[in-house]
Write a protein that holds these residues in place. Sequence first.
Motif, PDB file in Angstrom:
ATOM      1  N   GLU A 193      10.918  -8.322 -16.134  1.00 22.59           N
ATOM      2  CA  GLU A 193      10.370  -7.300 -15.244  1.00 22.59           C
ATOM      3  C   GLU A 193       9.370  -7.943 -14.293  1.00 22.59           C
ATOM      4  OE1 GLU A 193       8.938  -3.839 -17.236  1.00 22.59           O
ATOM      5  OE2 GLU A 193      10.961  -3.254 -17.821  1.00 22.59           O
ATOM      6  N   TYR A 194       9.218  -7.353 -13.121  1.00 18.88           N
ATOM      7  CA  TYR A 194       8.326  -7.901 -12.101  1.00 18.88           C
ATOM      8  C   TYR A 194       7.677  -6.756 -11.336  1.00 18.88           C
ATOM      9  CZ  TYR A 194      12.610  -7.036  -9.464  1.00 18.88           C
ATOM     10  OH  TYR A 194      13.725  -6.456  -8.931  1.00 18.88           O
ATOM     11  N   ASN A 195       6.679  -7.117 -10.531  1.00 17.66           N
ATOM     12  CA  ASN A 195       6.007  -6.124  -9.693  1.00 17.66           C
ATOM     13  C   ASN A 195       5.910  -6.671  -8.268  1.00 17.66           C
ATOM     14  OD1 ASN A 195       3.903  -7.975  -9.764  1.00 17.66           O
ATOM     15  ND2 ASN A 195       2.705  -6.812 -11.247  1.00 17.66           N
ATOM     16  N   ALA A 196       4.997  -6.140  -7.488  1.00 17.93           N
ATOM     17  CA  ALA A 196       4.861  -6.540  -6.088  1.00 17.93           C
ATOM     18  C   ALA A 196       4.462  -7.999  -5.922  1.00 17.93           C
ATOM     19  CB  ALA A 196       3.850  -5.630  -5.391  1.00 17.93           C
ATOM     20  N   ALA A 197       3.994  -8.637  -6.973  1.00 18.35           N
ATOM     21  CA  ALA A 197       3.582 -10.041  -6.888  1.00 18.35           C
ATOM     22  C   ALA A 197       4.726 -10.955  -6.462  1.00 18.35           C
ATOM     23  CB  ALA A 197       3.000 -10.504  -8.218  1.00 18.35           C
ATOM     24  N   ILE A 198       5.974 -10.518  -6.630  1.00 19.17           N
ATOM     25  CA  ILE A 198       7.087 -11.383  -6.232  1.00 19.17           C
ATOM     26  C   ILE A 198       7.084 -11.631  -4.721  1.00 19.17           C
ATOM     27  CG2 ILE A 198       8.507 -10.769  -8.221  1.00 19.17           C
ATOM     28  CD1 ILE A 198      10.210  -9.048  -6.283  1.00 19.17           C
ATOM     29  N   ASP A 199       6.575 -10.683  -3.940  1.00 16.59           N
ATOM     30  CA  ASP A 199       6.473 -10.905  -2.492  1.00 16.59           C
ATOM     31  C   ASP A 199       5.424 -11.968  -2.181  1.00 16.59           C
ATOM     32  OD1 ASP A 199       8.451  -9.020  -1.937  1.00 16.59           O
ATOM     33  OD2 ASP A 199       7.016  -7.435  -1.415  1.00 16.59           O
ATOM     34  N   ALA A 231       0.833  -1.210   0.000  1.00 16.48           N
ATOM     35  CA  ALA A 231       0.000   0.000   0.000  1.00 16.48           C
ATOM     36  C   ALA A 231       0.865   1.256   0.000  1.00 16.48           C
ATOM     37  CB  ALA A 231      -0.931   0.002   1.215  1.00 16.48           C
ATOM     38  N   LYS A 232       2.079   1.146   0.496  1.00 17.43           N
ATOM     39  CA  LYS A 232       3.024   2.270   0.523  1.00 17.43           C
ATOM     40  C   LYS A 232       3.948   2.254  -0.694  1.00 17.43           C
ATOM     41  CE  LYS A 232       1.831   3.556   4.728  1.00 17.43           C
ATOM     42  NZ  LYS A 232       1.136   4.781   5.002  1.00 17.43           N
ATOM     43  N   GLY A 233       3.697   1.320  -1.631  1.00 16.40           N
ATOM     44  CA  GLY A 233       4.511   1.243  -2.848  1.00 16.40           C
ATOM     45  C   GLY A 233       5.844   0.553  -2.646  1.00 16.40           C
ATOM     46  N   ILE A 234       5.962  -0.263  -1.616  1.00 17.94           N
ATOM     47  CA  ILE A 234       7.232  -0.923  -1.292  1.00 17.94           C
ATOM     48  C   ILE A 234       7.136  -2.415  -1.604  1.00 17.94           C
ATOM     49  CG2 ILE A 234       8.838  -1.496   0.576  1.00 17.94           C
ATOM     50  CD1 ILE A 234       7.687   1.110   1.951  1.00 17.94           C
ATOM     51  N   VAL A 235       8.145  -2.914  -2.302  1.00 17.64           N
ATOM     52  CA  VAL A 235       8.284  -4.338  -2.565  1.00 17.64           C
ATOM     53  C   VAL A 235       9.503  -4.801  -1.771  1.00 17.64           C
ATOM     54  CG1 VAL A 235       8.664  -6.112  -4.326  1.00 17.64           C
ATOM     55  CG2 VAL A 235       7.312  -4.085  -4.867  1.00 17.64           C
ATOM     56  N   HIS A 236       9.336  -5.812  -0.943  1.00 19.30           N
ATOM     57  CA  HIS A 236      10.404  -6.275  -0.049  1.00 19.30           C
ATOM     58  C   HIS A 236      11.558  -6.902  -0.825  1.00 19.30           C
ATOM     59  CE1 HIS A 236      12.522  -8.590   3.012  1.00 19.30           C
ATOM     60  NE2 HIS A 236      11.932  -7.831   3.922  1.00 19.30           N
ATOM     61  N   ARG A 237      11.275  -7.814  -1.714  1.00 19.76           N
ATOM     62  CA  ARG A 237      12.208  -8.519  -2.599  1.00 19.76           C
ATOM     63  C   ARG A 237      13.080  -9.575  -1.934  1.00 19.76           C
ATOM     64  NH1 ARG A 237      15.311  -5.189  -7.036  1.00 19.76           N
ATOM     65  NH2 ARG A 237      16.520  -4.502  -5.248  1.00 19.76           N
ATOM     66  N   ASP A 241      16.243 -19.179  -3.534  1.00 19.91           N
ATOM     67  CA  ASP A 241      15.234 -20.171  -3.153  1.00 19.91           C
ATOM     68  C   ASP A 241      13.848 -19.569  -2.949  1.00 19.91           C
ATOM     69  OD1 ASP A 241      17.063 -22.232  -3.255  1.00 19.91           O
ATOM     70  OD2 ASP A 241      17.437 -22.251  -1.095  1.00 19.91           O
ATOM     71  N   PHE A 242      13.767 -18.253  -2.793  1.00 20.11           N
ATOM     72  CA  PHE A 242      12.488 -17.593  -2.537  1.00 20.11           C
ATOM     73  C   PHE A 242      12.102 -16.626  -3.653  1.00 20.11           C
ATOM     74  CE2 PHE A 242      14.120 -19.086   1.447  1.00 20.11           C
ATOM     75  CZ  PHE A 242      13.004 -19.618   2.067  1.00 20.11           C
ATOM     76  N   MET A 243      12.833 -16.647  -4.760  1.00 21.51           N
ATOM     77  CA  MET A 243      12.579 -15.719  -5.864  1.00 21.51           C
ATOM     78  C   MET A 243      11.523 -16.241  -6.819  1.00 21.51           C
ATOM     79  SD  MET A 243      16.200 -14.340  -7.165  1.00 21.51           S
ATOM     80  CE  MET A 243      17.281 -13.415  -6.120  1.00 21.51           C
TER      81      MET A 243
END
Length: 178
Positions: free
Chosen positions: A130-136, A72-78, A119-121
């Motif tokens: 390219e990717y978005n927040a869905a990777i989390d 919601a704050k536009g942050i992707v942990h990665r 292992d978590f990617m």
Amino acid sequence: MVERRVLQLASGSPFLLHGQFAFQTKDLVLLGMEYINCGDFDELLQRKGCLDSPCARFYAAELVCGIQHLHAKGIVHRDLKPDNILVTSAGHLKIADFGLALEDIYGDRTASGYAGTPDFMAPEMLSGEEYNAAIDWYALGIILNIMVTSRSKYHRGRFNASNIEAKNIIKKVNIFSM
């Protein structure tokens, strides 16, 4: 500096590690974070082994809330993984280690670049797309698999979805991520 900004934004969620203070010397920026004394989620999972469905659902719900707050704050942990999730003395989870986080990833905005623990990617990051927040959310799925199977690693292509409770949890998480 990204981690400092994310720690400031994290203060709005009980499921994210909070920054307490920051200061800078001539050569360093130092961040002080809240003290969490019960280790990380990986240690808890190794100690407990396979979690029952109510316990897995409880932890998954806390992680979903933390991830939703970040997104919601536009942050992707990665780099979401059990080692980057801390356990409080009350038994709650807090997502930590925002050093690889990306900012300003809203809506359809995408990013590129390789960061995190393989292992978590998500497949798109591993293949250089390219990717978005869905990777989390993908990383959360792997963590959930570890919670319900007690396997320390997720093997792509060998997911056993025979556990009906695990299927139900994953379906509910999928609803939240849309």
